[in-house]
Scaffold this active site. Structure first.
Site, PDB file in Angstrom:
ATOM      1  N   ASP A  14      -1.849   6.786   6.197  1.00 38.82           N
ATOM      2  CA  ASP A  14      -3.081   6.082   5.620  1.00 38.82           C
ATOM      3  C   ASP A  14      -3.579   4.985   6.657  1.00 38.82           C
ATOM      4  O   ASP A  14      -2.599   4.114   7.025  1.00 38.82           O
ATOM      5  CB  ASP A  14      -2.357   5.340   4.174  1.00 38.82           C
ATOM      6  CG  ASP A  14      -3.391   4.320   3.774  1.00 38.82           C
ATOM      7  OD1 ASP A  14      -4.629   4.434   4.333  1.00 38.82           O
ATOM      8  OD2 ASP A  14      -2.986   3.582   2.808  1.00 38.82           O
ATOM      9  N   TRP A  47       0.740  -1.247  -0.045  1.00 44.50           N
ATOM     10  CA  TRP A  47      -0.028  -0.192   0.029  1.00 44.50           C
ATOM     11  C   TRP A  47       1.119   1.092   0.087  1.00 44.50           C
ATOM     12  O   TRP A  47       0.544   2.147  -0.698  1.00 44.50           O
ATOM     13  CB  TRP A  47      -0.998  -0.136   1.068  1.00 44.50           C
ATOM     14  CG  TRP A  47      -1.878  -1.165   0.828  1.00 44.50           C
ATOM     15  CD1 TRP A  47      -2.322  -2.305   1.652  1.00 44.50           C
ATOM     16  CD2 TRP A  47      -2.801  -1.203  -0.220  1.00 44.50           C
ATOM     17  NE1 TRP A  47      -3.208  -3.104   0.971  1.00 44.50           N
ATOM     18  CE2 TRP A  47      -3.844  -2.247   0.064  1.00 44.50           C
ATOM     19  CE3 TRP A  47      -3.271  -0.310  -1.297  1.00 44.50           C
ATOM     20  CZ2 TRP A  47      -4.545  -2.803  -0.896  1.00 44.50           C
ATOM     21  CZ3 TRP A  47      -4.275  -0.653  -2.079  1.00 44.50           C
ATOM     22  CH2 TRP A  47      -4.812  -1.839  -1.802  1.00 44.50           C
ATOM     23  N   LYS A  58     -12.991  -1.429   6.553  1.00 40.35           N
ATOM     24  CA  LYS A  58     -12.437  -2.412   7.195  1.00 40.35           C
ATOM     25  C   LYS A  58     -12.967  -2.102   8.544  1.00 40.35           C
ATOM     26  O   LYS A  58     -13.695  -2.968   9.187  1.00 40.35           O
ATOM     27  CB  LYS A  58     -11.099  -2.466   6.916  1.00 40.35           C
ATOM     28  CG  LYS A  58     -10.606  -2.712   5.537  1.00 40.35           C
ATOM     29  CD  LYS A  58      -9.167  -2.004   5.396  1.00 40.35           C
ATOM     30  CE  LYS A  58      -8.824  -2.083   3.884  1.00 40.35           C
ATOM     31  NZ  LYS A  58      -8.888  -3.062   3.009  1.00 40.35           N
TER      32      LYS A  58
HETATM   33  C1  LIG Z   1      -3.858   0.266   3.751  1.00 46.22           C
HETATM   34  C2  LIG Z   1      -4.606   0.358   2.706  1.00 46.22           C
HETATM   35  N1  LIG Z   1      -4.390   1.441   1.789  1.00 46.22           N
HETATM   36  C3  LIG Z   1      -5.467   1.719   0.849  1.00 46.22           C
HETATM   37  C4  LIG Z   1      -6.163   0.726   0.401  1.00 46.22           C
HETATM   38  C5  LIG Z   1      -6.908   0.979  -0.796  1.00 46.22           C
HETATM   39  O1  LIG Z   1      -8.385   1.351  -0.443  1.00 46.22           O
HETATM   40  P1  LIG Z   1      -9.412   1.547  -1.462  1.00 46.22           P
HETATM   41  O2  LIG Z   1      -9.743   0.187  -2.032  1.00 46.22           O
HETATM   42  O3  LIG Z   1     -10.612   2.260  -0.658  1.00 46.22           O
HETATM   43  O4  LIG Z   1      -8.985   2.492  -2.728  1.00 46.22           O
HETATM   44  C6  LIG Z   1      -6.427  -0.495   1.036  1.00 46.22           C
HETATM   45  C7  LIG Z   1      -7.214  -1.459   0.845  1.00 46.22           C
HETATM   46  O5  LIG Z   1      -7.192  -2.405   1.015  1.00 46.22           O
HETATM   47  C8  LIG Z   1      -5.507  -0.599   2.255  1.00 46.22           C
HETATM   48  O6  LIG Z   1      -5.725  -1.704   2.796  1.00 46.22           O
END
Ligand SMILES: Cc1ncc(COP(=O)(O)O)c(C=O)c1O
Length: 361
Positions: free
Chosen positions: A172, A102, A196
């Protein structure tokens, strides 16, 4: 109805009480003769949902007065771009901590916008740990420092955060927001997709300090400016009203369970059951993350062979477990134990793991 033992990584478990409350109000919200989805987002009833979700988030997470709480769309992935578009300044690099898949995505997007420097990386350790704070090097002219508080795929989590002085710390927190108490004032901005720990997909929470809203670029499209959404109380355009409503119910549920410190305690109790099972298995189960970086949200582990892992997943599914297969990029096994996953699901998983080892060890 039998509820699955839901260990999905996201979208993920939502408490049964919350689902039942939504079900009760689904067709006729507060006697309006229509559902929340059919209602104008300018109506008094929806405004109340929007405001109460914001107020509850502020209360539960201790968000200071000089921060905005925004409900946006496009997922956390949109924030990967929106953040640098707003705050990455010319001649001042954005610093990123590289801890996994991520963080990598966030870095890639920032590079499309401007200069990026890697303040610390655990790539050489296959992302199986978070860096020590002493490893993080922030250029004195950095626009901001970005980190991923919990890496959902690798299963690592920051247990302490760098102190960044005048340089805004951006996190994040998609996979661990509201799972533990934090001092929000140490962060310039926090963002998280809701799917989540906060409810369903469709809404992204952004908590941002007022001075950063003001400092944001004015030469990007209006929809991408934090200022646009801050000014209009997240009602600049049609919001994902049902998702925001579900978040408000989820926040009420967290409050009714004793708030974020109680969530933290519960998450510790839940994950201990599973980590203990891994640690006491004599190597039959191998935890992926290094011990001091282990996540209380995503427990990643492996077994001796992929065949055994496949058998584990197959048998677990027959017994009502869902979501234990690791992310497709890394393989192995993963149990996601977000706020809404009950202790009883974790007890059941620990028992299943012991039984599986007895039969296959
Ligand atoms: C730590 C983290 N950041 C970003 C995301 C991306 O999120 P989204 O699918 O809402 O764009 C996720 C998705 O699992 C994630 O776990």
């Amino acid at each position: 109805m039998t509820r699955a033992y839901n260990f999905n990584a996201g979208p993920a478990a939502i408490p049964l009480e919350v689902l039942e409350q939504a079900q009760e109000q689904f067709v006729n919200y507060q006697g309006a003769g229509m559902s929340i989805m059919e209602m104008s987002h300018r109506s008094a009833l929806y405004e109340e949902v929007n405001n109460s979700a914001q107020a509850l988030l502020r209360e539960l997470f201790g968000v200071p007065e000089n921060y905005h709480v925004l409900f946006l769309q496009g997922g956390a992935s949109t924030q990967f771009a929106m953040l640098p578009l707003n705050l990455l300044q010319e001649g001042r690099p954005a610093a990123y901590v590289q801890t996994g898949a991520w963080a990598d995505k966030a870095i890639k997007e920032a590079k499309n916008v401007g200069d990026v420097t890697i303040a610390a990386s655990t790539k050489e350790d296959h992302y199986m740990r978070t860096p020590n704070l002493s490893e993080i090097e922030i250029p004195s002219n950095a626009s901001y420092l970005h980190l991923t508080s919990n890496e959902t795929i690798g299963g690592t989590q920051f247990h302490e955060f760098p102190v960044t002085g005048d340089i805004p710390l951006i996190a994040d927190m998609s996979s661990d927001i509201l799972s533990r108490p934090l001092d929000v004032s140490k962060f310039g901005m926090i963002y998280a997709g809701a799917q989540k720990n906060l409810g369903p997909s469709g809404v992204t929470v952004v908590i941002i300090r007022d001075e950063l809203v003001k400092a944001g670029s004015k030469s990007i499209p209006a929809m991408f400016q934090y200022a646009t959404h801050a000014k209009s109380n997240s009602l600049y355009n049609t919001p994902p009203s049902f998702s925001v409503y579900m978040v408000s119910l989820m926040l009420q549920w967290i409050k009714s369970k004793g708030g974020v410190s109680q969530m933290d305690q519960l998450n510790r109790d839940k994950t201990k059951l599973i980590y203990d099972r891994i640690d006491q298995s004599g190597g039959f189960y191998k935890g992926c993350a290094q011990a001091n970086s282990r996540s209380l949200m995503n427990i990643t582990f492996r077994m001796e062979t992929e065949e055994l892992e496949k058998l584990f997943v197959k048998e677990s599914e027959l017994q009502g477990f869902v979501g234990l297969k690791g992310h497709r990029d890394v393989g192995g096994l993963r149990a996601s134990t977000y706020n809404a996953v009950p202790l009883s699901s974790c007890q059941a998983l620990a028992e299943f793991m012991a039984d599986f080892q007895k039969r296959n060890g």
